[in-house]
Design an enzyme around this catalytic site. Sequence first.
Site, PDB file in Angstrom:
ATOM      1  N   GLY A  52       0.847  -1.194   0.000  1.00 38.94           N
ATOM      2  CA  GLY A  52       0.000   0.000   0.000  1.00 38.94           C
ATOM      3  C   GLY A  52       0.875   1.234   0.000  1.00 38.94           C
ATOM      4  N   GLN A  57       2.954   9.927   1.534  1.00 37.28           N
ATOM      5  CA  GLN A  57       4.253   9.254   1.669  1.00 37.28           C
ATOM      6  C   GLN A  57       5.219   9.623   0.547  1.00 37.28           C
ATOM      7  OE1 GLN A  57       2.304   5.200   2.461  1.00 37.28           O
ATOM      8  NE2 GLN A  57       4.177   5.092   3.671  1.00 37.28           N
ATOM      9  N   CYS A 101       5.754  -0.091   7.684  1.00 39.47           N
ATOM     10  CA  CYS A 101       5.392   1.119   6.933  1.00 39.47           C
ATOM     11  C   CYS A 101       6.599   1.553   6.125  1.00 39.47           C
ATOM     12  CB  CYS A 101       4.964   2.232   7.888  1.00 39.47           C
ATOM     13  SG  CYS A 101       4.448   3.729   7.044  1.00 39.47           S
ATOM     14  N   LEU A 102       6.377   1.877   4.854  1.00 41.03           N
ATOM     15  CA  LEU A 102       7.486   2.296   3.999  1.00 41.03           C
ATOM     16  C   LEU A 102       8.117   3.593   4.497  1.00 41.03           C
ATOM     17  CD1 LEU A 102       5.936   1.451   0.509  1.00 41.03           C
ATOM     18  CD2 LEU A 102       7.671   0.155   1.786  1.00 41.03           C
ATOM     19  N   HIS A 143      -4.646   1.178   7.587  1.00 40.12           N
ATOM     20  CA  HIS A 143      -3.298   1.751   7.697  1.00 40.12           C
ATOM     21  C   HIS A 143      -3.144   2.933   6.732  1.00 40.12           C
ATOM     22  CE1 HIS A 143       1.291   1.130   7.939  1.00 40.12           C
ATOM     23  NE2 HIS A 143       1.143   1.925   6.875  1.00 40.12           N
ATOM     24  N   GLU A 144      -3.623   2.762   5.492  1.00 42.04           N
ATOM     25  CA  GLU A 144      -3.493   3.831   4.485  1.00 42.04           C
ATOM     26  C   GLU A 144      -4.405   5.014   4.787  1.00 42.04           C
ATOM     27  OE1 GLU A 144      -1.000   3.462   2.892  1.00 42.04           O
ATOM     28  OE2 GLU A 144      -0.789   1.291   2.944  1.00 42.04           O
ATOM     29  N   HIS A 147      -2.924   7.268   7.215  1.00 37.60           N
ATOM     30  CA  HIS A 147      -1.937   8.198   6.638  1.00 37.60           C
ATOM     31  C   HIS A 147      -2.620   9.482   6.149  1.00 37.60           C
ATOM     32  CE1 HIS A 147       1.946   6.183   6.638  1.00 37.60           C
ATOM     33  NE2 HIS A 147       1.468   5.095   6.046  1.00 37.60           N
TER      34      HIS A 147
END
Length: 177
Positions: A52, A57, A101-102, A143-144, A147
Amino acid sequence: MRYGVGMTTMPLIILPDPLLRTVSKPVERIDDDLKKFADDMLETMYEAPGIGLAAIQVGVPRRMLVLDVANRDEGEKQPMVVINPTVLHTSDERSVYEEGCLSIPEFYAEVERPANVRVRYTDLAGKEQEIEADGLLATCLQHEIDHLDGALFIDYLSRLKRDRVIKKFTKAAKHKL
Ligand code: GNR
Ligand code: NI
């Protein structure tokens, strides 16, 4: 999809960059620029690799995310582009996943979230969609969407654990100056 033609990966915003705490604004129009951006987000996500990616991000404060929870090794890609999502329902039932998480590379922790979610969103064709998700897709969607509101999975950990992670990434960022 043509490979290696006109696709671009974008640099990822990493903790403790304050951009990650931005509350993103709605996408107002779906045009060719947005479609190109969605492609670039997918390319960036696949390249990372991740399942994702939220627009913030890569430094773009818009309510948009891409997802693909399909198993990379077997079968087709299942890219999803989710614009202006709203969570309609979350289940009382919870599930626990080990999240990463990236924007917080190489840190993983178990997080408990609603096991099922119902989300309304706009797709890249401008069409309203609703999705009922469970399993990894439900966790990833939450999660997204977090963000988009400036929230990170470390916010669900104890203050001690969260502060430790932030401190470690703050130190690392200073060394890279
Ligand atoms: O690649 C990712 N893996 C992942 C695993 C468990 C729960 C959530 C995620 S999302 C993450 C990519 C990312 O940082 N998206 O914002
Ligand atoms: Ni993330």
